[in-house]
Design a protein around this motif. Structure first.
Motif, PDB file in Angstrom:
ATOM      1  N   LEU A 103       0.819  -1.215   0.000  1.00  0.00           N
ATOM      2  CA  LEU A 103       0.000   0.000   0.000  1.00  0.00           C
ATOM      3  C   LEU A 103       0.852   1.265   0.000  1.00  0.00           C
ATOM      4  O   LEU A 103       0.378   2.324  -0.394  1.00  0.00           O
ATOM      5  CB  LEU A 103      -0.910   0.031   1.237  1.00  0.00           C
ATOM      6  CG  LEU A 103      -2.114  -0.876   1.233  1.00  0.00           C
ATOM      7  CD1 LEU A 103      -2.808  -0.822   2.587  1.00  0.00           C
ATOM      8  CD2 LEU A 103      -3.079  -0.488   0.133  1.00  0.00           C
ATOM      9  N   GLY A 104       2.089   1.148   0.483  1.00  0.00           N
ATOM     10  CA  GLY A 104       2.958   2.311   0.543  1.00  0.00           C
ATOM     11  C   GLY A 104       3.511   2.608   1.922  1.00  0.00           C
ATOM     12  O   GLY A 104       4.075   3.673   2.156  1.00  0.00           O
ATOM     13  N   PHE A 105       3.334   1.683   2.856  1.00  0.00           N
ATOM     14  CA  PHE A 105       3.934   1.845   4.176  1.00  0.00           C
ATOM     15  C   PHE A 105       5.355   1.307   4.174  1.00  0.00           C
ATOM     16  O   PHE A 105       5.715   0.455   3.364  1.00  0.00           O
ATOM     17  CB  PHE A 105       3.123   1.088   5.241  1.00  0.00           C
ATOM     18  CG  PHE A 105       1.835   1.741   5.626  1.00  0.00           C
ATOM     19  CD1 PHE A 105       1.819   2.860   6.443  1.00  0.00           C
ATOM     20  CD2 PHE A 105       0.626   1.228   5.179  1.00  0.00           C
ATOM     21  CE1 PHE A 105       0.629   3.460   6.806  1.00  0.00           C
ATOM     22  CE2 PHE A 105      -0.575   1.812   5.541  1.00  0.00           C
ATOM     23  CZ  PHE A 105      -0.572   2.930   6.354  1.00  0.00           C
ATOM     24  N   LYS A 106       6.152   1.807   5.118  1.00  0.00           N
ATOM     25  CA  LYS A 106       7.516   1.341   5.351  1.00  0.00           C
ATOM     26  C   LYS A 106       7.562   0.784   6.771  1.00  0.00           C
ATOM     27  O   LYS A 106       7.067   1.427   7.710  1.00  0.00           O
ATOM     28  CB  LYS A 106       8.472   2.518   5.194  1.00  0.00           C
ATOM     29  CG  LYS A 106       9.920   2.202   5.487  1.00  0.00           C
ATOM     30  CD  LYS A 106      10.764   3.461   5.345  1.00  0.00           C
ATOM     31  CE  LYS A 106      11.984   3.345   6.232  1.00  0.00           C
ATOM     32  NZ  LYS A 106      12.557   4.625   6.574  1.00  0.00           N
ATOM     33  N   LEU A 107       8.135  -0.402   6.936  1.00  0.00           N
ATOM     34  CA  LEU A 107       8.230  -1.018   8.258  1.00  0.00           C
ATOM     35  C   LEU A 107       9.290  -0.305   9.091  1.00  0.00           C
ATOM     36  O   LEU A 107      10.444  -0.220   8.695  1.00  0.00           O
ATOM     37  CB  LEU A 107       8.572  -2.505   8.124  1.00  0.00           C
ATOM     38  CG  LEU A 107       8.695  -3.281   9.430  1.00  0.00           C
ATOM     39  CD1 LEU A 107       7.377  -3.295  10.194  1.00  0.00           C
ATOM     40  CD2 LEU A 107       9.175  -4.698   9.153  1.00  0.00           C
ATOM     41  N   GLU A 108       8.878   0.216  10.239  1.00  0.00           N
ATOM     42  CA  GLU A 108       9.808   0.885  11.153  1.00  0.00           C
ATOM     43  C   GLU A 108      10.304  -0.073  12.222  1.00  0.00           C
ATOM     44  O   GLU A 108      11.470  -0.071  12.564  1.00  0.00           O
ATOM     45  CB  GLU A 108       9.142   2.096  11.810  1.00  0.00           C
ATOM     46  CG  GLU A 108       8.840   3.225  10.843  1.00  0.00           C
ATOM     47  CD  GLU A 108      10.084   3.777  10.159  1.00  0.00           C
ATOM     48  OE1 GLU A 108      11.142   3.889  10.808  1.00  0.00           O
ATOM     49  OE2 GLU A 108       9.995   4.088   8.964  1.00  0.00           O
ATOM     50  N   SER A 109       9.381  -0.870  12.781  1.00  0.00           N
ATOM     51  CA  SER A 109       9.787  -1.837  13.799  1.00  0.00           C
ATOM     52  C   SER A 109       8.690  -2.877  13.995  1.00  0.00           C
ATOM     53  O   SER A 109       7.573  -2.708  13.522  1.00  0.00           O
ATOM     54  CB  SER A 109      10.117  -1.146  15.126  1.00  0.00           C
ATOM     55  OG  SER A 109       8.965  -0.583  15.696  1.00  0.00           O
ATOM     56  N   ARG A 110       9.067  -3.927  14.684  1.00  0.00           N
ATOM     57  CA  ARG A 110       8.139  -5.004  15.004  1.00  0.00           C
ATOM     58  C   ARG A 110       8.463  -5.499  16.402  1.00  0.00           C
ATOM     59  O   ARG A 110       9.603  -5.409  16.859  1.00  0.00           O
ATOM     60  CB  ARG A 110       8.241  -6.143  13.986  1.00  0.00           C
ATOM     61  CG  ARG A 110       9.578  -6.817  13.951  1.00  0.00           C
ATOM     62  CD  ARG A 110       9.747  -7.862  12.873  1.00  0.00           C
ATOM     63  NE  ARG A 110       9.057  -9.119  13.054  1.00  0.00           N
ATOM     64  CZ  ARG A 110       9.430 -10.087  13.883  1.00  0.00           C
ATOM     65  NH1 ARG A 110      10.529  -9.942  14.620  1.00  0.00           N
ATOM     66  NH2 ARG A 110       8.752 -11.211  13.964  1.00  0.00           N
ATOM     67  N   SER A 111       7.453  -5.991  17.085  1.00  0.00           N
ATOM     68  CA  SER A 111       7.689  -6.607  18.385  1.00  0.00           C
ATOM     69  C   SER A 111       6.773  -7.813  18.519  1.00  0.00           C
ATOM     70  O   SER A 111       5.683  -7.849  17.946  1.00  0.00           O
ATOM     71  CB  SER A 111       7.475  -5.611  19.532  1.00  0.00           C
ATOM     72  OG  SER A 111       6.142  -5.159  19.542  1.00  0.00           O
TER      73      SER A 111
END
Length: 124
Positions: A103-111
């Motif tokens: 969609l156009g998001f960028k992954l910044e972080s995950r937990s």
């Protein structure tokens, strides 16, 4: 109940404009109850059909991943900058992440906590 708790947290963290959205009327009532119990009065609690197309610098969606995928376009449209997704089962991470990245998001972080995943995404 989760939406009300997240809304209380956002207000306690000094987020100025908070809108809580619940699909189910009983969940909206529970959300209002949680807000009242925590003396938080300036949060709008709406159903998805009541959304007016406004955008928000931060959108938090704590919904099971299948529903997140169904409403991904609405979440994208409502997000100015940051989207936090939780309620994702770890085994569905690849599918959910790829669909939101497309969609156009960028992954910044995950937990990860036990079998649950949270993704923090920013608009690219």
């Amino acid at each position: 109940a989760g939406t009300g708790i997240l809304s209380v947290l956002m207000k306690k963290l000094s987020v100025s404009k908070v809108l809580a959205c619940e699909i189910d009327e009983m969940a909206r009532d529970k959300c209002r109850e949680n807000l009242e119990l925590n003396s938080v009065m300036d949060v709008s609690v709406l159903g998805p059909e009541e959304l007016d197309g406004s955008t928000y610098s931060l959108v938090v969606a704590n919904i099971i991943d299948g529903v997140l995928l169904k409403i991904k376009e609405q979440l994208y449209a409502a997000t100015e900058k940051t989207l936090i997704l939780s309620g994702i089962l770890i085994e569905n991470e690849e599918q959910v992440a790829s669909e939101f990245l497309e969609l156009g998001f960028k992954l910044e972080s995950r937990s990860v906590k036990e079998e649950w995943l949270c993704l923090i995404l920013n608009k690219a």
